[in-house]
Every structure is written in C-alpha cells, then in structure tokens.
Design a protein around this motif. Structure first.
Motif, short mmCIF file in Angstrom:
data_model
loop_
_atom_site.label_atom_id
_atom_site.label_comp_id
_atom_site.label_asym_id
_atom_site.label_seq_id
_atom_site.Cartn_x
_atom_site.Cartn_y
_atom_site.Cartn_z
N ALA A 87 50.87 -5.33 -5.66
CA ALA A 87 49.78 -5.32 -6.63
C ALA A 87 48.59 -4.52 -6.11
CB ALA A 87 49.36 -6.75 -6.95
N GLN A 88 48.29 -4.67 -4.81
CA GLN A 88 47.19 -3.91 -4.23
C GLN A 88 47.48 -2.41 -4.28
OE1 GLN A 88 44.22 -5.08 -3.32
NE2 GLN A 88 44.86 -7.15 -3.89
N ALA A 89 48.75 -2.07 -3.99
CA ALA A 89 49.12 -0.65 -4.06
C ALA A 89 48.98 -0.13 -5.48
CB ALA A 89 50.55 -0.46 -3.55
N MET A 90 49.42 -0.91 -6.45
CA MET A 90 49.30 -0.49 -7.84
C MET A 90 47.83 -0.40 -8.25
SD MET A 90 52.38 -2.66 -9.59
CE MET A 90 52.02 -2.02 -11.21
N LYS A 91 47.02 -1.29 -7.69
CA LYS A 91 45.59 -1.23 -7.98
C LYS A 91 44.99 0.08 -7.49
CE LYS A 91 41.28 -3.72 -7.06
NZ LYS A 91 40.68 -4.90 -6.38
N GLY A 92 45.37 0.47 -6.26
CA GLY A 92 44.88 1.75 -5.74
C GLY A 92 45.35 2.93 -6.56
N VAL A 93 46.62 2.90 -6.95
CA VAL A 93 47.15 3.98 -7.78
C VAL A 93 46.44 4.03 -9.13
CG1 VAL A 93 49.20 4.82 -8.96
CG2 VAL A 93 49.39 3.95 -6.63
N MET A 97 44.38 7.12 -10.71
CA MET A 97 44.69 7.69 -12.03
C MET A 97 43.46 7.67 -12.92
SD MET A 97 48.45 5.99 -12.63
CE MET A 97 48.63 6.66 -14.28
N GLN A 98 42.68 6.59 -12.88
CA GLN A 98 41.46 6.53 -13.68
C GLN A 98 40.48 7.62 -13.26
OE1 GLN A 98 40.05 2.54 -13.17
NE2 GLN A 98 41.46 1.66 -14.68
N LEU A 104 39.51 15.02 -15.59
CA LEU A 104 40.18 15.97 -16.49
C LEU A 104 39.44 16.02 -17.82
CD1 LEU A 104 43.96 15.18 -15.85
CD2 LEU A 104 42.67 17.20 -15.12
N ASN A 105 38.88 17.19 -18.11
CA ASN A 105 38.18 17.43 -19.37
C ASN A 105 39.03 18.40 -20.19
OD1 ASN A 105 36.47 17.85 -21.46
ND2 ASN A 105 34.67 18.31 -20.22
N LEU A 106 39.81 17.83 -21.10
CA LEU A 106 40.76 18.65 -21.84
C LEU A 106 40.10 19.78 -22.65
CD1 LEU A 106 43.36 16.00 -23.05
CD2 LEU A 106 43.52 17.60 -21.15
N PRO A 107 39.01 19.51 -23.39
CA PRO A 107 38.37 20.62 -24.11
C PRO A 107 37.91 21.74 -23.17
CG PRO A 107 37.61 18.52 -24.96
CD PRO A 107 38.39 18.21 -23.74
#
Length: 211
Positions: A87-93, A97-98, A104-107
């Motif tokens: 869970a901690q690893a997923m939290k870091g990932v 990602m956030q 990332l600014n798509l426009p």
C-alpha cells in the motif's frame, strides 16, 4: 508497529517452547517415579503421580496448540505487513502519477506540437527556395558550357559533311581528249569551284565559328 508486534509474538513462541520442554522433562521424570513407586508397591502414590502425568501431558498439548495459534497470528501479521508495504508503494506511485498529471498541460503540448509542425514546414519551404536559387545560379554556367559544346559538335559535323561533299564535286579543269584546256578568265562568285549555295553555307559556318 507491525514489526514490533511481530517481535513480541516471536518472543512469546520462544517462551512457550521453553515451557513445553520443561513440561516434557517433567513428564519423563514422573514416568520414572511411577515405575519406581510401582516396583516398591506404593500404589496410592502411583495413582497420584499418574494424575500428575495426565495433567502434564495436557499442558504440553496446550503449549503446542498455543504455539500454533501464535504462529498463525504471526503469519497474519506478516501478511498485513506485506500488504502495508504494498500500500505504501502504491501510495508513492499514486503521488508520482498525480504530480506528473499536474505537470502535463495538454493544451500547451498541443500548441507546442502545432508550432513545431509549422516551423518545420517553413524550414522545408525555405530550403526548397534556396535549393532552387542555387540550381538557377549554377545552371546558367552549366547550360552555357553545354550549349557551346553542342554548337561546336554540330559545326564539326557540318564541317566534316561539307568536306565530304566538296571532295565529291567534279574538278572545273578536267581534260577532254582532242580539245585544248580552256582557262577561265574570271573567278565566279563561288570561288574555289564552289557553287553559290555551297559558298553561302561556307560563309555562314565561318560566321558561326567567329561568333
């Protein structure tokens, strides 16, 4: 916290093992005493010690059952610790990602790509124009040299053909048997035995060579 509980459970299992070993040793001692008392004929003592032996064996079984339960709990704690680590690893990932999604600014990326495509097309157009200009600048001299070579070749071929034609013409002063050779008093317009058409062609060729 989970690691601390794991250490406590491992310590409890070691304590149970020590107590079980003591009980097993006590069981062996009681069995030896029962045999000794039975040989001496002290049956009342044998009955009392037999009841102690039963209780001792019962405690040994309880210690074994308790250790098995503690091992099960320890395994559950180990599983929980593994799940917590996952869970901690997923939290870091998830945080990574956030953060990447916020960056990332798509426009903006679309505008950059469109501008890149536009500048690339402009560069291609400029390169094409420059190449055409260079080809035009270099083509004049090359075309002129090639044109001169073609003219010289044509003139050489015409000169050779003219020489062949002239060599095939009959001589103006041919001898006739039984007649005297007549000498011309004046040279006509086509000198050197050439006709007017041949003389005109020769003049044009000379003019072309001078030019």
């Amino acid at each position: 916290m989970l690691r601390k509980n794991q250490r406590a459970l491992n310590k409890a299992m070691r304590d149970l093992d020590r107590e079980r070993m003591k009980m097993e040793q006590q069981e062996k001692k009681i069995i030896a005493d029962i045999k000794k008392m039975a040989k001496e004929g002290q049956m009342d003592a044998v009955k009392i010690m037999a009841r102690d032996l039963v209780r001792t064996r019962r405690y040994v079984k309880k210690f074994m059952l308790m250790k098995a339960n503690i091992q099960a709990v320890s395994l559950k704690i180990q599983t929980l610790r593994s799940q917590n680590a996952m869970a901690q690893a997923m939290k870091g990932v998830t945080k990574a990602m956030q953060s990447m999604n916020r960056q990332l600014n798509l426009p903006q990326i679309q505008r950059i790509l469109q501008e890149f495509e536009k500048q690339s097309e402009i560069m291609d157009m400029k390169e094409e124009v420059m190449n055409d200009a260079i080809d035009d600048a270099m083509a004049d001299d090359a075309d002129e040299e090639e044109s001169d070579a073609i003219v010289n070749q044509v003139l050489d071929e015409l000169g050779l053909q003219l020489g062949d034609q002239l060599s095939g013409l009959p001589s103006t002063a041919s001898s006739v048997p039984g007649q005297a050779v007549k000498q011309p008093t004046a040279v006509p317009a086509g000198a050197n035995g050439l006709s007017d058409a041949d003389a005109d062609l020769q003049a044009r060729l000379d003019n072309l060579r001078r030019e």
